[in-house]
Design an enzyme around this catalytic site. Sequence first.
Site, PDB file in Angstrom:
ATOM      1  N   HIS A 155       0.833  -1.198   0.000  1.00 34.18           N
ATOM      2  CA  HIS A 155       0.000   0.000   0.000  1.00 34.18           C
ATOM      3  C   HIS A 155       0.870   1.251   0.000  1.00 34.18           C
ATOM      4  O   HIS A 155       0.431   2.325   0.371  1.00 34.18           O
ATOM      5  CB  HIS A 155      -0.967  -0.001   1.185  1.00 34.18           C
ATOM      6  CG  HIS A 155      -1.604  -1.339   1.403  1.00 34.18           C
ATOM      7  ND1 HIS A 155      -1.092  -2.267   2.280  1.00 34.18           N
ATOM      8  CD2 HIS A 155      -2.646  -1.929   0.793  1.00 34.18           C
ATOM      9  CE1 HIS A 155      -1.817  -3.376   2.212  1.00 34.18           C
ATOM     10  NE2 HIS A 155      -2.757  -3.197   1.331  1.00 34.18           N
TER      11      HIS A 155
HETATM   12  S1  FES Z   1       1.990  -0.609   3.117  1.00 36.62           S
HETATM   13 FE1  FES Z   1       0.340  -1.897   3.671  1.00 36.62          FE
HETATM   14  S2  FES Z   1       1.426  -3.632   4.338  1.00 36.62           S
HETATM   15 FE2  FES Z   1       3.038  -2.317   3.855  1.00 36.62          FE
END
Ligand code: FES
Lengths: 190, 424
Positions: A155
Amino acid sequence: MAIDVVEPDRRDFLTLAAGTFVAVGGAISLWPFIDQMNIDAGAQSLASIEIDIAPVVVGQAITVMWRNKPVFIRHRTKEEIEKALAVDVKDLPDDIARNEGLPASALATDGNRTKPGHENWLIMVGICTHLGCIPKGQTLSDKRGDFDGWFCPCHGSHYDTAGRIRKGPAPRNLEVPIYEFITKTKIKIG
Amino acid sequence: MAAHESTCVPKSRFGKWMDVRLPIGRLVHDQLVDFPTPRNLNYLWTFGSILSFFLMLQILTGIVLAMHYQPSAADAFDSVVRIDRDVNFGWLLRPLHAVGASMFFLAVYIHIFRGLYYGSYKAPREILWIIGVLIFVAMMAAAFLGYSLPWGQMSFWAVTVITNLFSSLDDVIPGLGTTVVQWLWGGYSVTGVTLNRFFSLHYLLPFVIVGLVGLHIWALHVVGQNNPTGVDIKTKSDAVTFYPYATSKDAVGIFGFMILFLWFVFFLPDYLGHADNYIPADPLVTPPHIVPEWYFLPYYAILRAIPSKLFGVIAIFSSLGVLLFVPWLDTSLVRSTKYRPFYKWFFWLLVLSCLALGYLGSKPADGAYVIWARVFTAYYFAHFLIVLPLMGLIERPKRVPGSITEDVLGPEGTAGAAATGKKG
Ligand code: FES
Ligand code: HEM
């Protein structure tokens, strides 16, 4: 037919007491069924490992498994250390060291993320503090994100050269586990 | 249990003998043969039967898959490949189960939007609706647990990311999230121990769903079915008997849906899944782009639309939780959206938002994708919390027909049907 006022009172008490015993007893007997899912003795006993870090040259990183979690061990370059030192702790999204070996209130300075005298070694659990992916940055070809440390592709979390979160949804710095230097080139994690 | 009077008259001696001991025959007759069904139901009302069909199919195929599946980190992946390649008819049974899960969700989404469009959640169907939401949540849990079983890369990382949602509880009470997550895992991370318990729970949940479906249908048979007009059954001519009218229409619906389903099973068995799940689970390498199964994409988009971990998780759970309150959030006096000229547009806007969120959930979480995900997430919640309560107060609905018969036959037909009391 006179109404006995004592009898109902005693019965009320007994009903209440019995009900309470059943409720408490019921709740207690649930516990084994819940606790069986917690980490078992076997997994807990594997809690520490020793690693020889002599082969890891400057600029290189290795990943070892500890408690089934990947642990990142990076032999940092001078520039990487300087970059981490140059950051003001106040500007960090998470200003806590997240170092299991230090009090919970220790600040996220580069010194607090490493061991005194061994600042060239950065050792931390390689699990993104957002939702648990493994950040990229351990091999030379990996994308290391905007702060040249690690980048989590899941993410989009960016970590710096001290493993501190700088950008993205992850709330905390990468966790530094309890470890010690047994010799200059041998560490014990856990 | 029945809202209508029993018309069951056992004829055989055995039938009479049973009727005063365990009246199963009477139950079947009253609920599945003679049950009054609105005469104007359209094909959207066949999805209940389609869903029952899929529940039974998942249980049947699941039980036989479990005869070949090995719930351990070392053997799970290989045992699933063996089902695909070596087990007799394994090539058929596994896609029936995997594609079946996808189709189960397609059907449940249509079923839910049907309910939202025709106001099927409004009094006296609140409990019926709430049980439906619980079934939906249990289905999501069952599918999530099932998806972990092949123990490929997507399985492993889906389990990691989704169980880690609970670690956001650390932001509420420090340590609580870690405790919960390690309890779910049975370790310091996702391991074979986790897989083993997930298999046990994956086997259990469908039977919990069967129980909930029983309650759902019980509640349905107490209050009766809604219909496209939203007007209750008033006279005999408004209804037809469940058998053969509803059962034959349901059969057509099931066969129609089966064509779609089996087309995927036979020709595109892996199309709805992700190729990375054919790479064995590797706890040291996260795939570059993790996506859930298509039916979870809207929720995944909501999670990623919110920049804070804790609030992202709260948003996911609220997006389901808000459904529980829909019966009370809708203030309209009219059930069916057919007679709601303005609300109609907002309904389709909600459908569009959900589809858009599904699309955005499959895209990387950056730039314009995140902005749009925020816009549609905002509308999703605004729909339920603002539009639904307000529209009922300000909108003037169109004239609602006096009865189901009037809607079907027009005012004259009503007079005729009422006079003869004949069925449609
Ligand atoms: S940014 Fe969501 S798990 Fe690493
Ligand atoms: C509510 C009903 C059910 C749903 C929604 C469901 C969903 C799923 C899903 C999504 C998978 C992963 C499929 C894949 O990618 O290969 C799966 C696998 C599996 N399920 Fe189910 N399932 C259900 C009922 C059951 C039942 C009752 C059993 C009985 C034990 C079962 C046993 C299995 C097994 C053994 C697997 C692993 C084999 C495989 O991956 O195909 N399931 N399930």
